[in-house]
Design a protein around this motif. Structure first.
Motif, PDB file in Angstrom:
ATOM      1  N   HIS A  86      77.157 100.369 -24.888  1.00 33.50           N
ATOM      2  CA  HIS A  86      76.567  99.728 -26.059  1.00 33.50           C
ATOM      3  C   HIS A  86      75.061  99.601 -25.822  1.00 33.50           C
ATOM      4  O   HIS A  86      74.540  98.525 -25.582  1.00 33.50           O
ATOM      5  N   GLY A  87      74.343 100.721 -25.848  1.00 34.36           N
ATOM      6  CA  GLY A  87      72.918 100.689 -25.568  1.00 34.36           C
ATOM      7  C   GLY A  87      72.114 101.434 -26.601  1.00 34.36           C
ATOM      8  O   GLY A  87      72.637 102.261 -27.352  1.00 34.36           O
ATOM      9  N   GLY A  88      70.811 101.156 -26.613  1.00 34.56           N
ATOM     10  CA  GLY A  88      69.943 101.775 -27.595  1.00 34.56           C
ATOM     11  C   GLY A  88      69.873 103.276 -27.461  1.00 34.56           C
ATOM     12  O   GLY A  88      69.889 104.007 -28.461  1.00 34.56           O
ATOM     13  N   VAL A  89      69.790 103.788 -26.219  1.00 34.95           N
ATOM     14  CA  VAL A  89      69.686 105.230 -26.059  1.00 34.95           C
ATOM     15  C   VAL A  89      70.966 105.918 -26.521  1.00 34.95           C
ATOM     16  O   VAL A  89      70.932 107.031 -27.055  1.00 34.95           O
ATOM     17  N   ASP A  90      72.113 105.260 -26.357  1.00 30.71           N
ATOM     18  CA  ASP A  90      73.374 105.851 -26.806  1.00 30.71           C
ATOM     19  C   ASP A  90      73.427 105.908 -28.331  1.00 30.71           C
ATOM     20  O   ASP A  90      73.901 106.899 -28.919  1.00 30.71           O
ATOM     21  N   VAL A 129      70.742  89.669 -27.807  1.00 33.20           N
ATOM     22  CA  VAL A 129      71.711  90.755 -27.967  1.00 33.20           C
ATOM     23  C   VAL A 129      71.433  91.786 -26.885  1.00 33.20           C
ATOM     24  O   VAL A 129      70.353  92.395 -26.862  1.00 33.20           O
ATOM     25  N   GLY A 130      72.376  91.987 -26.001  1.00 36.80           N
ATOM     26  CA  GLY A 130      72.179  92.968 -24.931  1.00 36.80           C
ATOM     27  C   GLY A 130      73.207  92.794 -23.845  1.00 36.80           C
ATOM     28  O   GLY A 130      74.011  91.861 -23.856  1.00 36.80           O
ATOM     29  N   ARG A 131      73.181  93.703 -22.889  1.00 31.59           N
ATOM     30  CA  ARG A 131      74.100  93.614 -21.758  1.00 31.59           C
ATOM     31  C   ARG A 131      73.677  92.490 -20.828  1.00 31.59           C
ATOM     32  O   ARG A 131      72.490  92.253 -20.616  1.00 31.59           O
ATOM     33  N   PHE A 132      74.656  91.822 -20.247  1.00 25.37           N
ATOM     34  CA  PHE A 132      74.386  90.736 -19.310  1.00 25.37           C
ATOM     35  C   PHE A 132      74.177  91.354 -17.919  1.00 25.37           C
ATOM     36  O   PHE A 132      75.051  91.293 -17.041  1.00 25.37           O
ATOM     37  N   VAL A 133      73.005  91.942 -17.745  1.00 28.01           N
ATOM     38  CA  VAL A 133      72.649  92.595 -16.494  1.00 28.01           C
ATOM     39  C   VAL A 133      71.261  92.134 -16.098  1.00 28.01           C
ATOM     40  O   VAL A 133      70.516  91.551 -16.894  1.00 28.01           O
ATOM     41  N   LEU A 134      70.900  92.425 -14.839  1.00 30.26           N
ATOM     42  CA  LEU A 134      69.633  91.940 -14.318  1.00 30.26           C
ATOM     43  C   LEU A 134      68.453  92.462 -15.123  1.00 30.26           C
ATOM     44  O   LEU A 134      67.464  91.750 -15.317  1.00 30.26           O
ATOM     45  N   GLU A 135      68.551  93.718 -15.617  1.00 26.03           N
ATOM     46  CA  GLU A 135      67.437  94.280 -16.364  1.00 26.03           C
ATOM     47  C   GLU A 135      67.140  93.494 -17.631  1.00 26.03           C
ATOM     48  O   GLU A 135      65.986  93.341 -18.027  1.00 26.03           O
ATOM     49  N   ALA A 179      72.899  82.110 -29.949  1.00 23.67           N
ATOM     50  CA  ALA A 179      74.010  83.068 -29.905  1.00 23.67           C
ATOM     51  C   ALA A 179      73.650  84.183 -28.933  1.00 23.67           C
ATOM     52  O   ALA A 179      72.594  84.805 -29.067  1.00 23.67           O
ATOM     53  N   MET A 180      74.540  84.457 -27.965  1.00 26.17           N
ATOM     54  CA  MET A 180      74.322  85.507 -26.971  1.00 26.17           C
ATOM     55  C   MET A 180      75.446  86.537 -27.122  1.00 26.17           C
ATOM     56  O   MET A 180      76.624  86.236 -26.901  1.00 26.17           O
ATOM     57  N   VAL A 181      75.074  87.758 -27.507  1.00 30.69           N
ATOM     58  CA  VAL A 181      76.042  88.803 -27.811  1.00 30.69           C
ATOM     59  C   VAL A 181      75.986  89.868 -26.720  1.00 30.69           C
ATOM     60  O   VAL A 181      74.915  90.413 -26.438  1.00 30.69           O
ATOM     61  N   LEU A 189      66.833  99.321 -29.587  1.00 31.27           N
ATOM     62  CA  LEU A 189      67.171  99.506 -30.995  1.00 31.27           C
ATOM     63  C   LEU A 189      67.466  98.183 -31.684  1.00 31.27           C
ATOM     64  O   LEU A 189      67.310  98.079 -32.899  1.00 31.27           O
ATOM     65  N   VAL A 190      67.887  97.176 -30.915  1.00 32.68           N
ATOM     66  CA  VAL A 190      68.183  95.893 -31.553  1.00 32.68           C
ATOM     67  C   VAL A 190      66.924  95.299 -32.176  1.00 32.68           C
ATOM     68  O   VAL A 190      67.005  94.533 -33.149  1.00 32.68           O
ATOM     69  N   PHE A 191      65.745  95.662 -31.673  1.00 32.56           N
ATOM     70  CA  PHE A 191      64.507  95.189 -32.287  1.00 32.56           C
ATOM     71  C   PHE A 191      64.331  95.804 -33.679  1.00 32.56           C
ATOM     72  O   PHE A 191      63.948  95.118 -34.635  1.00 32.56           O
ATOM     73  N   PHE A 192      64.601  97.115 -33.793  1.00 32.49           N
ATOM     74  CA  PHE A 192      64.519  97.764 -35.097  1.00 32.49           C
ATOM     75  C   PHE A 192      65.514  97.138 -36.075  1.00 32.49           C
ATOM     76  O   PHE A 192      65.205  96.905 -37.246  1.00 32.49           O
TER      77      PHE A 192
END
Length: 898
Positions: free
Chosen positions: A533-537, A718-724, A752-754, A806-809
């Motif tokens: 579930h990423g912007g580049v994908d 909105v994003g993956r729960f990772v260190l980045e 809200a954290m998605v 992409l979530v910014f767009f």
């Protein structure tokens, strides 16, 4: 021999009892037990550690508490430095030993004084069940994958005298140790039965490591440059992994053998004297991927052998993953009959006994899993293949080599498989469900008519989607329970259909040419590490849609299967998705070359894939007309990763065009030596007309589901729960904004954290510790993001590394302001007019304060938020519309075709 078991622990309380119980139940108890508490905080772990100190399983038990969280690598080294035993066995706190483990591993070391470690096989439990054969340690194969498991019994001298250590990585630290062992030239002993149970999880360090495999492998390359250098690779391959190893029973340096090999097209061959008399001895001494026992009598029967004989036999072994060996008959009757009857058949045991001069090409890795019951100690060397003959896992190669050489298009690809015909899988599944009895009868008839292997190839698209169907069944069951569908209550996969799924799972995957180069439509192959579930994908999916609309045929290849529905989204415009990890887990680069050969694409599109970059030379050699384009959406210069720089400095000559999503990346590419005219800027697009049109989403849907009071201000992540993505820091910023807003008379804020990922549990715990548990709402990654973004008053992000998400767009298109840090090209989209983009200050306190100062005026002023939202909507429509992005991609691909 004294043995120490070391156990690193970090909040493993729910599972630690199982590990400790397995130690207590050992047939041979350890002499030392050292548990290192890596700064655990949960009550269950602390309670279990206290119980361990009250009731130690062995007298010499110690618990070492670290004052801070140092990671599993450092925790293991602390325990190893504290141990006084002769041998050390590391056991993770959520895994378990089988009762005979220590006794079997100790015996293996005692029987082989030259071995530095002993390892065995594994049984899985948890998210995945079953067993796995752990291959014997091979330093060459260890370069590109880690088939070894974390558990082995190491001689303490490996650490004390050799100075070896676990790699200082967040994940793959054990891979780093195995590479250090390879660099030191050490070898091990093998126990041919399971010795421990390994817990497989859907999340955690292993899952995180798989998602960041390219980056982590880059760090490993940096740690061991001599191993990964061309010279180092060549030395390891020559010593440990020739394609074919011949165990020659004749005189050393026999000129007849030398002449035969010189006339063969296969050059990757090693010849060693066959001194071993028993099958076990021969297996222990073998080191190639394929083993051939060869005698002067067999050589004499070959006569004027085809130059491709060895190459085609090895290809046949590689192309039939479910088979352990291929038998090449040397009698003329069978060879002549085989020329008239072109087929492969399973070797019968009667023929094995009657024709002792047949050549057997044996897959060594499969043979390494033989147990003592299958391979008696006195079994002769030729008997090494006997167990596989009895189990029907040896193919009789009754073929004319000249005809086969013309038909097989590539090494490792079976030329006997029919072309892959892709169908729309969903429609097929529904038909199977509705007519399961008819399907089963038809399948059995077809299997008898054309054979299981050919039928399995025809059903290849359905096989690749089998796991996805199971996920669909689970999702549908949830929907039915919640009353969200009118489809009834029947399960999607009844027992009869599940049985067919098991049949499909057992059929090996085959690749064959889909069509010749003479075709009307251009074809592209898209290669990416995985679909997340990423912007580049999402950008790749949008690219695929634009190309399909322009008349392209599209195929995709990924390293790992997706665990969600984004692969299906890609299958809309693409005709098929190849899973390289399933096709050839021991060599994904080779698998990619074979897939490309079978598809014969016009354009290869690469996205952050080390496998693809390292295969470019082989791809260019195999397909001289192939055009290549590399797409990156971030610089990706994490320590040890250096993806962008390496791809520019090492692979630029093999890449025809480069596409980037930001002007920042264009400048970085020029800094890395890429000519400006070779780089194309393709702005990420957003479907502002349909998918992210605010007029299609009335405000309040997400708020009502979350129970947020009317009028409350809602911020989001909105994003993956990772260190980045640093969700813990974002939560800290929200807490500061909430406190400052309430100090100015505002009502309490909601957040809200998605998303999902390895840091989600820790983020939830931190929210509770801050007293925000009721006002911080955690939503799964399959949430309708558009509905959530429409209800947000502000999107708050503060990634450590990032491209241009992409979530910014999407947020701007839905009139939601964005506040973020200025990472790479983000400032090209976000500014004070549509939110705020603050400097990425190195000091966390200063960065938190800057984000607070930027976000607070928007939080407190609804009119200001509305103006920023309108400005964001206009910016997307004028400069970042999906239609314009699609046109840009089409122009690039047309340019590649000339």
């Amino acid at each position: 021999m004294r043995i120490a078991v070391i156990v690193p622990v970090h909040n493993d309380g729910a599972d630690l009892w199982g590990a400790l119980r397995s130690i207590r139940r050992q047939e041979r108890l350890p002499d030392e037990l050292i548990v290192v508490d890596d700064h655990s905080t949960d009550a269950a772990t602390l309670e279990e550690l206290a119980e361990l100190e009250r009731r130690p399983p062995v007298p010499a038990t110690r618990v070492i508490h670290l004052p801070d969280d140092r990671g599993v690598s450092e925790a293991r080294m602390v325990a190893i430095d504290a141990a006084t035993a002769d041998a050390i066995l590391p056991l993770d706190g959520d895994d378990m030993l089988l009762p005979r483990a220590l006794r079997l591993l100790e015996r293996a070391l005692l029987e082989d004084p030259g071995a530095s470690f002993a390892s065995g096989h594994v049984r899985y439990f948890g998210a995945r069940r079953g067993g796995a054969t752990v291959p014997r340690f091979n330093p060459y194969l260890e370069l590109d994958q880690n088939p070894m498991m974390p558990l082995a019994l190491f001689r303490a001298a490996v650490f004390r005298e050799r100075g070896l250590r676990y790699a200082p990585l967040r994940a793959y630290e054990d891979w780093g140790l195995w590479l250090a062992i390879a660099q030191a030239g050490l070898r091990g002993a093998q126990v041919e039965e399971p010795v421990y149970r390994y817990r497989r999880k859907r999340s955690g360090l292993l899952a995180w490591g798989h998602r960041h495999k390219d980056e982590l492998q880059g760090k490993l390359r940096a740690l061991f440059p001599s191993l990964y250098a061309d010279e180092g690779r060549a030395r390891l391959k020559e010593r440990h992994a020739p394609a074919l190893e011949i165990a020659w029973s004749g005189a050393p340096g026999d000129p007849a053998l030398a002449a035969f090999l010189a006339a063969q097209t296969l050059g990757d061959v090693s010849v060693t004297p066959r001194s071993a008399r028993t099958a076990r001895e021969l297996l222990a001494a073998s080191r190639g991927k394929v083993l051939l026992q060869f005698s002067p009598a067999q050589l004499a029967l070959l006569g004027d052998a085809r130059p491709s004989l060895l190459e085609q036999a090895v290809r046949c072994v590689e192309g039939h993953a479910t088979m352990a060996a291929v038998a090449v008959p040397l009698d003329r009757v069978t060879l002549e009959a085989g020329a008239r009857l072109p087929r492969l058949s399973v070797l019968e045991a009667s023929r094995f006994a009657a024709e002792p001069l047949d050549l057997f090409f044996l897959r060594v890795q499969r043979a390494a899993g033989l147990r003592s019951g299958h391979l008696p100690a006195e079994a002769p060397a030729r008997g090494l293949v006997s167990p596989f003959v009895r189990r029907g896992e040896v193919l009789l190669f009754a073929e004319d080599f000249a005809r086969l050489a013309a038909e097989v298009p590539a090494k490792g690809v079976s030329g006997l498989a029919p072309p892959l015909q892709t169908t729309r899988v969903a429609a097929v599944v529904r038909a199977v469900q509705a007519a399961a009895p008819l399907w089963k009868r038809a399948r059995r008839l077809a299997e008898k008519t054309v054979g299981k292997e050919r039928l399995g190839s025809l059903l290849h698209p359905l096989k690749l989607r089998a796991d996805e169907l199971s996920l669909d069944a689970e999702a549908l069951a949830v929907s039915l329970r919640e009353g969200r569908t009118e489809l009834g209550t029947a399960p999607l996969l009844p027992p009869s259909v599940r049985a067919e799924k098991e049949w499909l799972d057992a059929v090996p995957t085959r690749f064959a040419p889909i069509s010749p180069r003479r075709r009307e439509r251009p074809r592209a192959l898209l290669v990416m590490p995985w679909i997340v579930h990423g912007g580049v994908d999402r950008a790749v999916i949008d690219l695929a849609r634009a190309l399909r609309a322009d008349g392209w045929e599209l195929f995709a290849a990924t390293h790992e299967v997706a665990s969600h529905d984004w692969e299906r989204r890609l299958l809309g415009p693409a005709q098929d998705v190849y899973l390289l990890g399933e096709t050839a887990p021991d060599d994904r680069g080779r698998a990619l070359v074979e897939v490309a050969r079978s598809l014969d694409p016009d354009v290869l599109f690469l996205v952050h894939s080390w496998v693809a970059l390292e295969s470019l030379s082989a791809l260019r050699a195999a397909l001289p007309e192939l055009r290549t384009v590399d797409y990156q959406h971030m610089d990706y210069q994490t320590p040890g990763g250096n993806f962008a720089r390496v791809s520019c400095e090492r692979n630029d000559a093999q890449i025809d065009l480069r596409a980037v999503s930001t002007r920042y990346l264009m400048s970085r590419y020029q800094a890395y030596g890429v000519a400006p005219g070779k780089v194309r800027l393709v702005r990420a697009g957003c479907d502002e007309q349909v998918a992210f049109n605010p007029d299609r989403f009335p405000r309040g849907l997400a708020r009502s589901q979350l129970g947020i009071p009317a009028g409350a201000t809602l911020l989001g992540f909105v994003g993956r729960f990772v260190l980045e993505k640093d969700p813990l820091f974002v939560l800290r910023v929200f807490a500061a904004i909430d406190a400052a807003a309430q100090a100015r008379g505002s009502a309490p804020l909601h957040f809200a954290m998605v998303g999902d990922g390895p840091l989600r549990g820790e983020t939830e715990a931190r929210a509770a510790a801050l007293g925000l548990g009721e006002r911080v709402h955690f939503l799964p990654p399959d949430t309708d993001v558009a509905a959530v973004l429409r209800d947000l008053d502000l999107l708050l992000m503060a990634s450590r590394t990032e491209g241009l998400p992409l979530v910014f767009f999407e947020a701007l298109s839905l009139r939601t302001p964005v506040v973020t840090t200025a990472i790479e090209g983000i400032a090209e989209l976000i500014d004070d007019e549509v939110g705020a983009c603050v400097p990425d200050l190195p000091d966390p306190d200063a960065r938190c304060r800057a984000l607070l100062d930027a976000a607070l005026p928007l939080v407190l002023d609804p009119a200001r938020r509305a103006a920023a939202g309108e400005a964001g909507r206009r910016r997307i429509a004028e400069h970042f519309a999906a239609e314009a992005t699609g046109k840009a991609w089409v122009e690039i691909f047309r340019e590649l075709l000339g």
